[in-house]
Motif scaffolding. Structure first.
Motif, PDB file in Angstrom:
ATOM      1  N   SER A 147       5.807  -7.030  -5.984  1.00  0.00           N
ATOM      2  CA  SER A 147       5.474  -8.535  -6.876  1.00  0.00           C
ATOM      3  C   SER A 147       4.205  -7.976  -7.718  1.00  0.00           C
ATOM      4  O   SER A 147       3.412  -7.389  -7.195  1.00  0.00           O
ATOM      5  CB  SER A 147       5.119  -9.509  -5.781  1.00  0.00           C
ATOM      6  N   GLU A 199       7.845  -5.219  -0.316  1.00  0.00           N
ATOM      7  CA  GLU A 199       8.721  -5.705   0.570  1.00  0.00           C
ATOM      8  C   GLU A 199       9.815  -4.784   0.764  1.00  0.00           C
ATOM      9  O   GLU A 199      10.065  -4.092  -0.154  1.00  0.00           O
ATOM     10  CB  GLU A 199       9.341  -7.074   0.206  1.00  0.00           C
ATOM     11  N   THR A 255       1.066  -6.835   1.748  1.00  0.00           N
ATOM     12  CA  THR A 255       0.381  -7.689   0.670  1.00  0.00           C
ATOM     13  C   THR A 255      -1.102  -7.180   0.388  1.00  0.00           C
ATOM     14  O   THR A 255      -1.689  -6.837   1.223  1.00  0.00           O
ATOM     15  CB  THR A 255       0.579  -8.998   1.115  1.00  0.00           C
ATOM     16  N   LEU A 307      -2.738  -2.877  -2.806  1.00  0.00           N
ATOM     17  CA  LEU A 307      -2.042  -1.686  -2.357  1.00  0.00           C
ATOM     18  C   LEU A 307      -2.739  -0.478  -2.733  1.00  0.00           C
ATOM     19  O   LEU A 307      -3.079  -0.316  -3.934  1.00  0.00           O
ATOM     20  CB  LEU A 307      -0.508  -1.773  -2.982  1.00  0.00           C
ATOM     21  N   THR A 333       0.973  -6.829  -6.065  1.00  0.00           N
ATOM     22  CA  THR A 333       0.339  -7.494  -5.151  1.00  0.00           C
ATOM     23  C   THR A 333       0.959  -7.598  -3.715  1.00  0.00           C
ATOM     24  O   THR A 333       0.811  -8.043  -2.703  1.00  0.00           O
ATOM     25  CB  THR A 333       0.304  -9.029  -5.544  1.00  0.00           C
ATOM     26  N   ALA A 334       2.311  -7.217  -3.911  1.00  0.00           N
ATOM     27  CA  ALA A 334       3.012  -6.986  -2.329  1.00  0.00           C
ATOM     28  C   ALA A 334       4.268  -5.849  -2.681  1.00  0.00           C
ATOM     29  O   ALA A 334       4.793  -5.709  -3.683  1.00  0.00           O
ATOM     30  CB  ALA A 334       3.946  -8.598  -2.145  1.00  0.00           C
ATOM     31  N   THR A 388      -1.099   2.949   1.365  1.00  0.00           N
ATOM     32  CA  THR A 388      -0.319   1.735   1.768  1.00  0.00           C
ATOM     33  C   THR A 388       1.047   2.080   2.329  1.00  0.00           C
ATOM     34  O   THR A 388       1.638   2.657   1.473  1.00  0.00           O
ATOM     35  CB  THR A 388      -0.126   0.746   1.005  1.00  0.00           C
ATOM     36  N   SER A 442       6.842  -6.455   4.981  1.00  0.00           N
ATOM     37  CA  SER A 442       6.114  -6.499   3.719  1.00  0.00           C
ATOM     38  C   SER A 442       4.538  -5.986   3.825  1.00  0.00           C
ATOM     39  O   SER A 442       4.210  -6.047   4.947  1.00  0.00           O
ATOM     40  CB  SER A 442       5.958  -7.860   2.982  1.00  0.00           C
TER      41      SER A 442
END
Length: 531
Positions: free
Chosen positions: A512, A463, A481, A484, A460-461, A489, A479
Motif C-alpha cells: 500500500s 499484506e 503496517t 517498513l 505504508t503496508a 520488516t 499484514s
C-alpha cells in the motif's frame, strides 16, 4: 427155561418140539426185522395203504389206528399180509430213512441220537466235511461257520474264542490263506504284542500294524494314502490328487485337528520338511522353492476349484546350505470377482513386512482398518470406514525464490517461488510457483516474506494471503503496517486448508502507498499434508 431170548424176545425151540422149523423161521423173521433196523417213517398214525412185505415203521403216536391199534411205541413190520409189533428195549437203535437220522429208544420214547449227544470228550481228531490229519486235528470244510452265544442253558450272552499259547515267544494267531499259502497272520506272533502281518507269497511278510502289550500304543507301518478320518456318514467328494491324509466333519459341523501340548515350552508343532531331488537322494533347496504351505479350496457353482483360492506358503529366499537357509512367509488371496491367486502380503527373511503394491485404491470389500500399499502414491493407506487415507510418505515441500520479486502498489501479486528445496510426492510445481494437492486431504501451509524497498519508495503496508485455485483462500491473512524497514520488516502466515485432489495453493502479496520487492533472501513457502 425161558421161551424167548432176553434182549430181542426171539422164540426158542423147546425139547421134543414138533414142527421146530416154524419156531426157527419165526426167530429168523424177527432177526431180519430187528437187526440192522431201518424204518421207513416214525410219524404215521395208521398203516400205509399198500405196504411191501418186510416194510418196517416206528409207531410213535400215542393212539395209532387200524392194524396199528395197540402198537404205540413199538417197531412194526409187515409180514405175510399182517402187521407184527415188537416191543423195543432201552438202547435199541433205529435208522429212520425219510429223516436220514438215527433214533435210540430211551425206555419211554424214541429220541434222536444226534440230539442225545451232549458231550464228546478226548477225541483225537474231528473232521467236518473233510478229513482231519495229524497236524490239523480239527478240520472243517464249509462255505460258512457260525459260533453263537449260548441261548439254551442259558449262558451269559457273551461269546469268546480263546487262543492260548505256551509262552510269549510262541504264536497265537489266526492264519488266512489263499490256496493253502499264507497271506495274513493276526495275533500275538513271537511276543505278547498284537500284530497284523501280510504277505504276497507266503514267504515275505510285512507288519502294517502292531499294538504294544506293554504300553497299549499302536505302531503303524507305511500307510498308502489317502488315510481318511471322517465324522460324516454320507458320501464324500473325490480327494485331490496326491492326498495323504483327509479329515472331514459331519454336515454342518467343523472338522478339527487338535494338537495338545503340556509342560514348559511344549506347544503343538505343525512341521513341514522339503528338499529338492528325491526321497532316496535329497538335495538342497533353491531360491524360490516352496518349503510348505496351507491351501484353501472351495466349491463354485458346479464343482470344486482346481487350484487354491487362499494360501499361506513358506518360501526359500536363497540357495540353501547348511549355514544359510533364508526363508519368507507369503500370504496369497484371490481378488473378488477373479479366480487367480496373487501374493498380497509377506514377512520377508530380513524381518520386514511387504504388502502387494496397488496402483489405485481398492473399490471392493473395503472397510475400516484395512491397509494397503499404493504404488502410485508411493505410500501406505488405511480405510477410515468412509474413505482411504494416507498414513505414510505424506506430501510436503519447502520452496524459495531465486530473485527479488517486484510488487506494484495496490496490486495483489503472486510471489514466484521457483525453487523446490524439498518436494516429497512432487506436489510443488516450481514452474508455476504453486502447490497442487495430490489427493483430497487436510494440508497446512506456511510462508515468510521479507520486505525490500524500491529505491526511495516507502510503502505504508505489506499484506500476504494464500490463494486457492486462483482466488483468496479466505483462511488467514497477515499484514505489516507503518514504516517498513528495508531487509528487516518480515511477515509470517500459516493456515490449514481442506483440499480436493488437484486444488492449487499460491502466495500473493500487496503493498500500500508505494511499490516494493519481496526479498529472495529469507523468504519461503512451505506446506505439508496433515491427514
Amino acid at each position: 427155561m425161558a421161551d424167548t431170548t432176553r434182549n430181542l424176545g426171539l422164540p426158542l425151540l423147546a425139547a421134543a418140539q414138533a414142527q421146530k422149523h416154524v419156531t426157527h423161521n419165526e426167530a429168523l423173521a424177527a432177526l431180519d426185522a430187528l437187526v440192522q433196523l431201518a424204518c421207513l417213517d416214525k410219524d404215521l398214525a395208521a398203516p400205509p395203504v399198500n405196504p411191501m412185505d418186510g416194510d418196517r415203521y416206528l409207531v410213535t403216536v400215542p393212539s395209532p389206528t387200524g392194524a396199528w391199534a395197540g402198537l404205540s411205541g413199538q417197531v412194526v413190520r409187515f409180514a405175510d399180509g399182517v402187521w407184527v409189533g415188537a416191543v423195543p428195549r432201552p438202547g435199541w437203535f433205529a435208522y429212520v430213512i425219510d429223516e436220514a437220522d438215527l433214533y435210540v429208544f430211551t425206555g419211554t420214547a424214541w429220541a434222536s441220537f444226534r440230539g442225545s449227544l451232549t458231550a464228546l470228550q478226548n477225541l483225537t481228531r474231528l473232521g467236518i466235511g473233510t478229513a482231519a490229519d495229524a497236524t490239523n486235528r480239527f478240520a472243517l470244510k464249509s462255505d460258512a461257520a457260525l459260533l453263537s452265544w449260548d441261548d439254551v442253558t442259558p449262558g451269559s450272552g457273551n461269546l469268546r474264542v480263546t487262543l492260548n499259547k505256551q509262552a510269549s515267544a510262541r504264536d497265537a494267531a489266526l492264519t488266512v490263506q489263499t490256496g493253502f499259502s499264507t497271506r495274513a497272520l493276526f495275533g500275538t506272533l513271537g511276543s505278547d504284542d498284537f500284530a497284523l502281518k501280510v504277505s504276497p507269497d507266503g514267504a515275505a511278510f510285512f507288519t502294517p500294524l502292531t499294538a504294544s502289550a506293554a504300553t497299549g500304543r499302536l505302531t503303524l507301518g507305511r500307510i498308502a494314502g489317502p488315510l481318511e478320518i471322517s465324522a460324516n456318514a454320507g458320501a464324500l467328494p473325490d480327494s485331490l490328487s496326491q492326498t495323504v491324509l483327509r479329515v472331514s466333519g459331519a454336515d454342518g459341523l467343523q472338522a478339527r485337528l487338535v494338537f495338545d501340548g503340556f509342560g514348559s515350552n511344549t506347544p503343538g508343532n505343525f512341521i513341514f520338511r522339503a528338499a529338492a531331488g528325491t526321497a532316496a537322494m535329497p538335495t538342497a533347496l533353491q531360491t524360490g522353492a516352496t518349503i510348505g504351505q496351507f491351501s484353501a479350496f472351495g466349491y463354485g457353482a458346479t464343482a470344486y476349484g482346481g487350484a487354491a483360492r487362499a494360501q499361506v506358503a513358506f518360501v526359500a529366499t536363497e540357495a540353501w546350505t547348511d549355514s544359510a537357509q533364508g526363508a519368507r512367509v507369503v500370504f496369497r488371496t484371490t481378488p473378488t470377482g477373479a479366480a487367480g491367486i496373487v501374493e498380497v502380503f509377506s514377512a520377508e527373511s530380513n524381518g520386514s513386512i511387504r504388502l502387494l503394491p496397488m496402483a489405485s485404491d481398492p473399490t471392493v470389500g473395503v472397510g475400516q482398518g484395512q491397509l494397503y500399499a499404493n504404488s502410485t502414491a508411493a505410500a501406505l493407506k488405511w480405510h477410515t470406514g468412509t474413505a482411504w487415507a494416507r498414513i505414510s510418505n505424506f506430501a510436503k515441500f519447502a520452496s524459495s525464490t531465486s530473485f527479488d520479486n517486484y510488487v506494484a502498489a495496490a496490486t495483489w501479486t503472486k510471489v514466484q517461488f521457483n525453487t523446490a528445496d524439498s518436494n516429497d510426492q512432487g506436489a510443488f510445481i516450481a514452474a508455476s510457483n504453486r502447490f497442487v494437492a495430490p489427493e483430497a486431504s487436510l494440508y497446512g501451509f506456511d510462508t515468510a516474506l521479507v520486505f525490500k524497498k524500491n529505491g526511495s519508495n516507502a510503502p505504508t503496508a505489506l499484506e500476504v494471503q494464500f490463494y486457492r485455485n486462483g482466488a483468496p483462500a479466505g483462511r488467514g491473512r497477515a499484514s505489516a503496517t507503518g514504516i517498513l524497514v528495508d531487509g528487516v520488516t518480515a511477515i509470517d502466515l500459516s493456515t490449514a486448508l481442506k483440499l480436493a485432489a488437484g486444488d492449487t495453493v499460491e502466495v500473493f502479496v500487496r503493498f500500500s502507498g508505494a511499490d516494493g520487492y519481496v526479498a529472495a533472501s529469507d523468504s519461503l513457502f512451505g506446506g505439508r499434508q496433515m491427514a
